[in-house]
Design a protein around this motif. Sequence first.
Motif, short mmCIF file in Angstrom:
data_model
loop_
_atom_site.label_atom_id
_atom_site.label_comp_id
_atom_site.label_asym_id
_atom_site.label_seq_id
_atom_site.Cartn_x
_atom_site.Cartn_y
_atom_site.Cartn_z
N LYS A 38 -120.32 -76.28 -48.72
CA LYS A 38 -120.18 -75.52 -49.96
C LYS A 38 -120.63 -74.08 -49.71
CE LYS A 38 -121.51 -75.99 -54.80
NZ LYS A 38 -120.33 -75.42 -55.36
N ASN A 39 -119.85 -73.14 -50.15
CA ASN A 39 -120.13 -71.70 -49.95
C ASN A 39 -120.39 -71.37 -48.48
OD1 ASN A 39 -119.97 -71.23 -52.68
ND2 ASN A 39 -122.16 -71.58 -52.99
N TYR A 40 -119.73 -72.03 -47.58
CA TYR A 40 -119.95 -71.75 -46.15
C TYR A 40 -119.75 -70.25 -45.91
CZ TYR A 40 -120.94 -74.10 -41.79
OH TYR A 40 -121.59 -74.58 -40.69
N GLN A 41 -120.60 -69.69 -45.08
CA GLN A 41 -120.62 -68.24 -44.89
C GLN A 41 -119.85 -67.82 -43.64
OE1 GLN A 41 -122.48 -66.05 -47.15
NE2 GLN A 41 -122.23 -67.98 -48.26
N ASP A 42 -119.21 -66.66 -43.73
CA ASP A 42 -118.52 -66.08 -42.56
C ASP A 42 -118.88 -64.60 -42.52
OD1 ASP A 42 -116.88 -65.18 -40.56
OD2 ASP A 42 -114.99 -65.67 -41.55
N THR A 43 -119.68 -64.22 -41.55
CA THR A 43 -119.98 -62.79 -41.37
C THR A 43 -119.15 -62.32 -40.18
OG1 THR A 43 -122.18 -63.10 -42.26
CG2 THR A 43 -121.81 -61.09 -40.97
N ILE A 44 -118.31 -61.33 -40.44
CA ILE A 44 -117.37 -60.89 -39.40
C ILE A 44 -117.97 -59.67 -38.69
CG2 ILE A 44 -114.97 -60.23 -38.93
CD1 ILE A 44 -114.44 -61.33 -41.90
N LEU A 45 -118.24 -59.84 -37.42
CA LEU A 45 -118.83 -58.76 -36.63
C LEU A 45 -117.71 -57.95 -35.99
CD1 LEU A 45 -121.70 -60.81 -34.93
CD2 LEU A 45 -121.74 -59.58 -37.11
N LEU A 46 -117.62 -56.69 -36.35
CA LEU A 46 -116.50 -55.86 -35.89
C LEU A 46 -116.85 -55.24 -34.53
CD1 LEU A 46 -115.64 -54.25 -39.35
CD2 LEU A 46 -114.77 -56.36 -38.34
N VAL A 47 -116.47 -55.95 -33.51
CA VAL A 47 -116.80 -55.54 -32.14
C VAL A 47 -115.85 -54.45 -31.67
CG1 VAL A 47 -116.80 -56.38 -29.74
CG2 VAL A 47 -117.81 -57.77 -31.55
N ASP A 48 -114.59 -54.59 -32.04
CA ASP A 48 -113.60 -53.61 -31.59
C ASP A 48 -112.58 -53.41 -32.69
OD1 ASP A 48 -112.23 -51.88 -29.93
OD2 ASP A 48 -110.96 -53.48 -29.15
N LYS A 49 -112.54 -52.19 -33.22
CA LYS A 49 -111.65 -51.94 -34.34
C LYS A 49 -110.28 -51.45 -33.90
CE LYS A 49 -115.61 -50.38 -37.03
NZ LYS A 49 -116.05 -49.33 -37.94
N ASN A 97 -113.31 -59.41 -32.25
CA ASN A 97 -114.31 -59.58 -33.30
C ASN A 97 -114.81 -61.02 -33.36
OD1 ASN A 97 -113.92 -56.93 -34.01
ND2 ASN A 97 -112.37 -57.40 -35.55
N VAL A 98 -116.04 -61.17 -33.84
CA VAL A 98 -116.63 -62.51 -33.89
C VAL A 98 -116.87 -62.90 -35.35
CG1 VAL A 98 -118.57 -63.94 -33.14
CG2 VAL A 98 -117.81 -62.06 -31.70
N HIS A 99 -116.39 -64.08 -35.72
CA HIS A 99 -116.70 -64.63 -37.04
C HIS A 99 -117.92 -65.52 -36.86
CE1 HIS A 99 -112.91 -63.72 -39.38
NE2 HIS A 99 -112.59 -63.34 -38.15
N VAL A 100 -119.00 -65.18 -37.54
CA VAL A 100 -120.22 -65.99 -37.47
C VAL A 100 -120.24 -66.91 -38.68
CG1 VAL A 100 -122.73 -65.92 -37.27
CG2 VAL A 100 -121.37 -64.04 -36.33
N LEU A 101 -120.19 -68.21 -38.41
CA LEU A 101 -120.10 -69.21 -39.50
C LEU A 101 -121.43 -69.93 -39.64
CD1 LEU A 101 -116.63 -70.84 -38.59
CD2 LEU A 101 -117.06 -68.96 -40.16
N TYR A 102 -121.86 -70.12 -40.89
CA TYR A 102 -123.13 -70.83 -41.12
C TYR A 102 -123.22 -71.35 -42.56
CZ TYR A 102 -124.15 -65.98 -42.54
OH TYR A 102 -124.09 -64.72 -43.09
N PRO A 103 -124.03 -72.42 -42.74
CA PRO A 103 -124.17 -72.98 -44.08
C PRO A 103 -124.89 -72.01 -45.01
CG PRO A 103 -125.29 -74.36 -42.44
CD PRO A 103 -124.80 -73.16 -41.73
N ASP A 104 -124.57 -72.12 -46.29
CA ASP A 104 -125.15 -71.24 -47.30
C ASP A 104 -126.69 -71.28 -47.28
OD1 ASP A 104 -124.85 -69.48 -49.49
OD2 ASP A 104 -125.22 -71.11 -50.89
N TYR A 105 -127.25 -72.49 -47.03
CA TYR A 105 -128.72 -72.61 -47.09
C TYR A 105 -129.41 -71.89 -45.92
CZ TYR A 105 -128.03 -76.62 -43.90
OH TYR A 105 -127.66 -77.41 -42.86
N ILE A 132 -118.82 -57.41 -41.85
CA ILE A 132 -118.38 -57.74 -43.21
C ILE A 132 -118.90 -59.12 -43.57
CG2 ILE A 132 -116.34 -58.24 -44.65
CD1 ILE A 132 -114.78 -56.26 -42.87
N CYS A 133 -119.56 -59.24 -44.73
CA CYS A 133 -120.05 -60.55 -45.17
C CYS A 133 -119.02 -61.19 -46.09
CB CYS A 133 -121.36 -60.39 -45.93
SG CYS A 133 -122.69 -59.88 -44.84
N ASP A 134 -118.61 -62.37 -45.72
CA ASP A 134 -117.65 -63.08 -46.57
C ASP A 134 -118.07 -64.55 -46.63
OD1 ASP A 134 -115.46 -63.59 -48.18
OD2 ASP A 134 -114.04 -62.52 -46.91
N GLN A 135 -117.32 -65.32 -47.40
CA GLN A 135 -117.58 -66.75 -47.47
C GLN A 135 -116.31 -67.48 -47.84
OE1 GLN A 135 -120.55 -67.45 -50.48
NE2 GLN A 135 -119.19 -66.84 -52.13
#
Length: 359
Positions: free
Chosen positions: A204-215, A317-325, A348-351
């Motif tokens: 639920k509300n799993y998080q995805d923070t996208i690290l912009l390594v190369d634009k 770019n790396v998508h960092v995925l992690y649980p909401d908690y 960029i912080c997304d979910q």
Amino acid sequence: MTEHDFILKSYNSNIEKGSVKWSSPSNIALVKYWGKKEHQIPENPSISFTLSDCKTITEVTFTKKEGNDFSFDIYFEGDKNEAFKPKIQTFFERIEKYMPFLRAYHFKIETSNTFPHSSGIASSASGMSAIALCLMSIERSFSEVEVTDKAFTQKASFLARLGSGSACRSIEGELVVWGKNESIADSSDLYGVKFEGEVHSNFKNYQDTILLVDKGEKQVSSTVGHNLMYGHPFAKERFAQAHDNLAKLKAVLASGDLKQFVEIVESEALTLHAMMMTSMPYFILMKPNTLEIINKIWAYRAKTNSKVCFTLDAGANVHVLYPDYEKENVLEFIKNELVSYCQNGHYICDQIGLGANQI
Ligand code: PMV
């Protein structure tokens, strides 16, 4: 359903003009689509998280016209854009069989993204799904028979696929499967379907923070990359592995076993890039900082009990995925240890999100 079922048969052609607007999100694949047949039919099934905040907002204004050519103008973030025209021209050519009214109207397409354009984030999924949804709303207004929401969504996904394969997974949320797979009832190569299996509260509300390594612009486009899977020495095994991983992930989504989730997702990301590195010609889209980040994530996991993991698209770019908690701790870790590997420190912080919306 077959392609034939998507052909619009009768419609009211007296409508002079109108305007529709949609907002459609990006998505991030957990099991990756890499390799396709003709007409954007995937070689293997894939599943993705729909994102929430990384979106394209598109308004299409249509006006009846004379003549039989396609006619459209594109405005990107307020300015007329010629560079996107060939892509839309190809898209119109691919879908006109299913939307016979396309040549009878001039279309003004005004589009913008919620994320920075040169961020290396693929905008084709959100962009193509947004325009497909706009065209579907127009079709619905012309239609002489009632178009159910299910039929609308299915055809929107079908059309989006013809624009850019992974775009078919951006119509709905929170998880979408595309590609025929035995473990997923109703799955299809023609369009994405909402994942209806059980999903544990860990996601639920799993998080995805996208690290912009190369634009920067990618050196190898995904079209070229997909094509290199023809005759690829490991293609057959890879396609079979994606089927297995999807079936395994289905069980993991139900059980909430994050250890196994991490294993499947990271293995999928590295396999995608391994396919690139073992193509002929071979290529590498990861950058040194992509690897630095991966190693930091592994070190952080080894020293904490965290279930944070990474996935990659066809880029650096790396998508960092992690649980909401874990949000607070992982964001702290990202700020302290990972942001320095991002271009200009940008991320960029997304979910996980619910899909597209009509505006
Ligand atoms: O939709 P395309 O043709 O840009 O391909 C995208 C492929 C990956 O992003 C690498 C994987 C996926 O399933 O989204």
